[in-house]
Design an enzyme around this catalytic site. Structure first.
Site, PDB file in Angstrom:
ATOM      1  N   LYS A   1      47.007  39.401  38.898  1.00 29.65           N
ATOM      2  CA  LYS A   1      46.998  40.460  37.881  1.00 29.65           C
ATOM      3  C   LYS A   1      48.406  41.004  37.659  1.00 29.65           C
ATOM      4  CE  LYS A   1      42.555  40.743  36.857  1.00 29.65           C
ATOM      5  NZ  LYS A   1      42.029  40.449  35.516  1.00 29.65           N
TER       6      LYS A   1
ATOM      7  N   SER B   1      29.508  38.519  30.417  1.00 31.06           N
ATOM      8  CA  SER B   1      29.078  39.381  31.529  1.00 31.06           C
ATOM      9  C   SER B   1      29.953  40.640  31.574  1.00 31.06           C
ATOM     10  CB  SER B   1      29.247  38.554  32.815  1.00 31.06           C
ATOM     11  OG  SER B   1      28.962  39.305  33.957  1.00 31.06           O
TER      12      SER B   1
ATOM     13  N   TYR C   1      44.237  37.961  44.212  1.00 33.81           N
ATOM     14  CA  TYR C   1      43.774  38.660  42.997  1.00 33.81           C
ATOM     15  C   TYR C   1      44.854  39.642  42.518  1.00 33.81           C
ATOM     16  CZ  TYR C   1      40.700  41.588  40.062  1.00 33.81           C
ATOM     17  OH  TYR C   1      40.140  42.297  39.022  1.00 33.81           O
TER      18      TYR C   1
ATOM     19  N   SER D   1      43.980  45.109  36.142  1.00 29.72           N
ATOM     20  CA  SER D   1      43.214  45.776  37.209  1.00 29.72           C
ATOM     21  C   SER D   1      44.121  46.762  37.939  1.00 29.72           C
ATOM     22  CB  SER D   1      42.738  44.714  38.205  1.00 29.72           C
ATOM     23  OG  SER D   1      42.267  45.320  39.380  1.00 29.72           O
TER      24      SER D   1
ATOM     25  N   THR E   1      29.977  45.980  37.835  1.00 32.28           N
ATOM     26  CA  THR E   1      29.672  44.747  37.082  1.00 32.28           C
ATOM     27  C   THR E   1      29.266  43.659  38.083  1.00 32.28           C
ATOM     28  OG1 THR E   1      31.816  43.658  37.244  1.00 32.28           O
ATOM     29  CG2 THR E   1      31.576  45.281  35.470  1.00 32.28           C
TER      30      THR E   1
END
Ligand SMILES: NC(=O)c1ccc[n+]([C@@H]2O[C@H](COP(=O)([O-])OP(=O)(O)OC[C@H]3O[C@@H](n4cnc5c(N)ncnc54)[C@H](OP(=O)(O)O)[C@@H]3O)[C@@H](O)[C@H]2O)c1
Length: 292
Positions: A149, A14, A145, A132, A179
Site C-alpha cells: 500500500k 465485494s 500488505y 489503507s 468487510t
C-alpha cells in the site's frame, strides 16, 4: 439531468468496491471489475448502469484485455477507482517470497499497469486509490500488505507530481472496515500462519482481531462517503483517512522511527499478553464445564 459519468471500479464484487458500485451506479455508468465469473450476475443485478469486466491481477494478461475493453466501450473515463486488494500476513522471517511478490502484483503493480493503460482516457478526470491505514507502515505481521500500500501511494503521488495531464490523484486510507476481506485473509494466509513457528501467540492475536474486525469494523458506507467527497470536490485533498484508527496511524507515523518502534513493541506486549490471559481463562472455563 447531469450527464452520466463513466466510472471504473476494480474489486467490485465485494466489500468496499461493491458498496461503491451500488452508490455510483445510481447516476453513472460503472465499469465493474470482477475476477470470479460466478459473481457477475450479482453485479448486473445492482443496476442496468453496471458493465462488468474481467480483471484478475494475478493473471497479468487480463489487465491489458480489461483496459482495451474499457477503451472500446467508454471512450473517456471520468473516474478510475482502484479498489481490488488482498492481504499477505505472517511473520516476515518465514513468509514465502513468492507470496510477497503476489501481494505486490495484486495491490500495487496491477493497479499501476491498469492505470497506465487508461491514462490517455482520463484527461480531466481523477484516480482514486483505496489504499489503507497500513500505508503508514507501522504494523508488524502484515508488513507485505503495508509495503504494497505504501508503494502504491508513493508511485501514484509521483504520478500526480509528474503528469502533464489534467488528472487528480487521490489516496483514500481506511482504517478497519467490516468487510469479507478479513475472513478471506485468514483463509489465504493459512500456510504463512502454519509456517510462523515461534510466533503462535502473536498470530493467535492477529487471527482473533481479524475475526472481530469483520463484524466490528466501521461500516463500509464511511468509505463510500469519503470516496464521494474525493470524486466530487473540485479541489480534493491528495490523501484522506477514514476512521480514528487511520488518523492515529497517520499521527504515529510522523514520529521518529525509534519512538514508533518503542510504542508498537509496548502495544504488542500488552495486547499479546492480554490475548494469552483471555485464552487461559477460556480454557479454564471450558475445563470446568467439562468437569461438571
Ligand atoms: N476492509 C478493511 O478493513 C480495509 C481497510 C483498509 C483498506 N482496505 C482496502 O480496501 C480494498 C477493498 O477491500 P475490502 O475490504 O472491500 O475487501 P473484499 O471485500 O475482500 O474485496 C476485495 C475485492 O478485490 C477483489 N480481488 C481480490 N484479489 C484480486 C485479484 N487478484 N484480482 C482482481 N481482483 C481481486 C475481490 O474479488 P472477489 O470478490 O472475487 O474476492 C473483491 O472484489 C482493498 O484494496 C483493501 O486493501 C480494506
Amino acid at each position: 439531468m447531469p450527464e452520466k459519468k463513466n466510472i471504473v471500479i476494480t474489486g467490485a464484487t465485494s466489500g468496499i468496491g461493491k458498496a461503491l458500485c451500488e452508490h455510483f451506479a445510481k447516476d453513472n455508468i460503472v465499469y465493474a471489475g470482477y475476477r470470479n465469473e460466478k459473481l457477475v450476475e450479482g453485479l448486473k443485478s445492482i443496476s442496468h448502469n453496471i458493465v462488468p469486466f474481467y480483471i484478475d491481477f494475478k493473471q497479468i494478461d487480463s489487465i491489458a484485455f480489461a483496459a482495451n475493453f474499457i477503451k472500446v466501450k467508454a471512450e473517456h473515463v471520468d473516474c478510475l477507482i482502484n479498489v481490488a486488494g488482498c492481504v499477505v500476513a505472517g511473520a516476515i522471517e518465514n513468509i514465502d517470497i513468492k507470496k510477497i511478490k503476489e501481494q505486490f502484483e495484486v495491490n500495487t503493480f496491477g493497479h499501476l499497469d491498469f492505470t497506465q493503460r487508461l491514462l490517455p482516457f482520463l484527461d480531466g478526470g481523477r484516480i482514486i486509490n483505496i489504499s489503507s491505514k497500513s500505508s503508514f507502515g507501522i504494523f508488524p505481521f502484515v508488513s507485505p500488505y503495508c509495503a504494497s500500500k505504501r508503494a502504491l501511494d508513493i508511485m501514484f503521488n509521483s504520478l500526480l507530481l509528474e503528469t502533464h495531464r489534467d488528472i487528480k490523484v487521490i489516496s483514500v486510507k481506511p482504517g478497519v472496515i467490516a468487510t469479507p476481506l478479513w475472513g478471506k485473509s485468514i483463509e489465504e494466509n493459512k500456510e504463512n500462519i502454519d509456517a510462523a513457528i515461534g510466533f503462535e501467540k502473536e498470530l493467535d492475536y492477529m487471527l482473533d482481531s481479524a475475526r472481530k474486525n469483520e463484524t466490528y469494523g466501521l461500516d463500509v458506507m464511511e468509505v463510500v462517503k469519503v470516496v464521494e467527497e474525493a470524486a466530487e470536490n473540485p479541489n480534493p485533498k491528495s490523501s484522506y483517512t477514514v476512521g480514528w484508527d487511520a488518523k492515529l496511524a497517520e499521527i504515529v507515523s510522523k514520529l521518529p522511527q525509534d519512538w514508533i518502534n518503542k510504542l508498537i513493541k509496548a502495544g504488542m506486549k500488552a495486547k499479546f499478553n492480554r490475548a494469552k490471559q483471555n485464552r487461559l481463562k477460556e480454557q479454564a472455563v471450558s475445563e470446568n464445564t467439562q468437569a461438571v
